[in-house]
Design a protein around this motif. Structure first.
Motif, short mmCIF file in Angstrom:
data_model
loop_
_atom_site.label_atom_id
_atom_site.label_comp_id
_atom_site.label_asym_id
_atom_site.label_seq_id
_atom_site.Cartn_x
_atom_site.Cartn_y
_atom_site.Cartn_z
N ARG A 184 29.19 46.25 35.29
CA ARG A 184 28.86 46.41 33.63
C ARG A 184 28.29 47.44 34.14
O ARG A 184 27.13 47.35 33.81
CB ARG A 184 28.96 45.57 32.97
N GLU A 232 37.79 47.25 37.16
CA GLU A 232 38.11 47.52 36.55
C GLU A 232 38.53 46.24 35.28
O GLU A 232 38.37 46.03 33.95
CB GLU A 232 38.35 48.94 36.02
N GLN A 233 39.77 45.77 35.44
CA GLN A 233 41.15 45.17 35.04
C GLN A 233 40.43 43.67 34.73
O GLN A 233 39.99 42.70 33.77
CB GLN A 233 42.01 44.92 35.88
N PRO A 276 35.09 37.90 30.93
CA PRO A 276 33.74 38.52 29.96
C PRO A 276 32.72 38.63 30.78
O PRO A 276 31.55 38.87 30.21
CB PRO A 276 33.87 38.37 28.51
N LEU A 282 37.25 42.85 35.48
CA LEU A 282 35.69 42.43 34.24
C LEU A 282 36.21 42.82 32.94
O LEU A 282 35.68 41.76 32.23
CB LEU A 282 34.86 44.71 34.33
N GLU A 283 37.19 43.06 32.86
CA GLU A 283 38.22 43.37 31.38
C GLU A 283 38.51 41.73 30.92
O GLU A 283 37.98 41.31 30.27
CB GLU A 283 39.02 44.74 30.85
N VAL A 284 38.91 41.41 31.43
CA VAL A 284 39.24 40.21 31.90
C VAL A 284 38.73 39.06 31.80
O VAL A 284 38.72 37.37 30.94
CB VAL A 284 41.26 39.80 32.08
#
Ligand SMILES: O=c1[nH]c(=O)c2[nH]c(=O)[nH]c2[nH]1
Length: 295
Positions: A294, A236-237, A243, A239-241
């Motif tokens: 995503r 999750e992390q 992009p 994927l977030e940082v």
């Protein structure tokens, strides 16, 4: 009637070392990697009709691996692997895909008397930085990764609430040792050209550092309910940082450490909260995998 369902060929286990010498400062920087390069395309007749006219010899592929390392930066490995793969498409009209895998070995600069040494390095672990590139005429797909990063935490991990039936012997635990060899990957959105890869090339080092930091921080700080849940939090992390990443994957062995009952010897207490001496297991081990994308 048999027909060739799939085919690729090339050179594997090509070991390459490159040094960069900064003439002004005298500081040298080294990279060592192992490269695999496999080609696909209109090569069927080499298999079915002994037609070698379509074969770029694997020896020539090996030579090209060295020549492209001379002509281009080898760092970040994503850039080198893309240049190498693209070369085969540009040079040979009948080649439709080049699959390049690069494994980078660690050479960490020595600190001598508190100062970084200009030309001496040491191997500080078997962790590898990895890249898999598929260069095709539709674009360049890149999967980056970390492999062989061995980690252990001595508490902060539990495993309970799992299925209990007539096949179950494992006791629930609220406090166990957790250890694994991290195999993490992050797949990038397809790049249309080499130019798109060169533009903002620092993204690759930044993503590697983020993925490595997230892996270790989450491993250390998470009150782990299971390998499954902890690895999902890592995905999750990332994927977030990162992009531009599309799919994050982990494959984690659960390297078991068994308690040893020593009560038979002088009544020693060495289980549960008294456990201090454990037996690390070589196998069997759990193996937990996931890919997160995503939605
Ligand atoms: O984190 C874990 N996940 C499992 O699926 C599992 N299975 C098992 O025996 N121990 C563990 N630990």
């Amino acid at each position: 009637m048999p027909s060739l369902a799939s085919a690729r060929y090339g050179k594997d286990n090509v070991r390459v070392y490159k040094v960069h010498r900064n003439q002004e400062t005298g500081v040298q920087t080294v990279t060592e990697m192992t490269v695999c390069c496999l080609l696909e395309g209109a090569i069927e007749t080499s298999y079915t009709q002994a037609d070698n006219s379509v074969v770029v010899a694997t020896d020539s592929i090996k030579n090209t691996i060295y020549i492209k390392a001379k002509e281009h930066p080898v760092h970040p490995p994503e850039l080198y692997a893309s240049h190498l793969g693209q070369h085969f498409l540009d040079k040979y009209a009948h080649i439709s895909a080049a699959h390049v895998k690069v494994v980078v070995h660690r050479w960490t600069r020595m600190e001598i008397d508190g100062k970084p040494h200009p030309h001496s390095f040491y191997r500080d672990g078997e962790e590898k930085r990895t890249v898999e590139v598929a260069a095709t005429r539709d674009g360049i797909s890149i999967k980056s990764g970390i492999n062989g990063l061995t980690v252990l935490k001595s508490t902060g991990s539990a495993f309970h609430g799992f299925v209990r039936d007539e096949y179950t012997s494992l006791a629930e635990t609220w406090d166990r040792i957790l250890s694994t060899d991290v195999d993490a990957t992050w797949a990038w959105k397809t790049f249309p050209t080499i130019a798109a890869i060169e533009e903002g090339v620092e993204r690759f080092n930044a993503a590697w550092e983020s993925a490595r930091n997230i892996t270790m921080k989450t491993f250390a700080e998470d009150e782990s309910a299971s390998v499954q849940n902890t690895m999902y939090k890592m995905c999750e992390q990332i994927l977030e940082v990162v992009p531009e990443s599309e799919v994050i994957g982990y494959s984690l062995p659960n390297k078991h450490y068994f308690e040893i009952d020593l009560s038979w010897h002088k009544g020693y207490k060495n289980t549960g909260k008294d456990a201090e001496v454990y037996a690390p297991q070589s196998g069997p081990n759990g193996l937990i995998k996931c890919e997160v994308s995503r939605s």
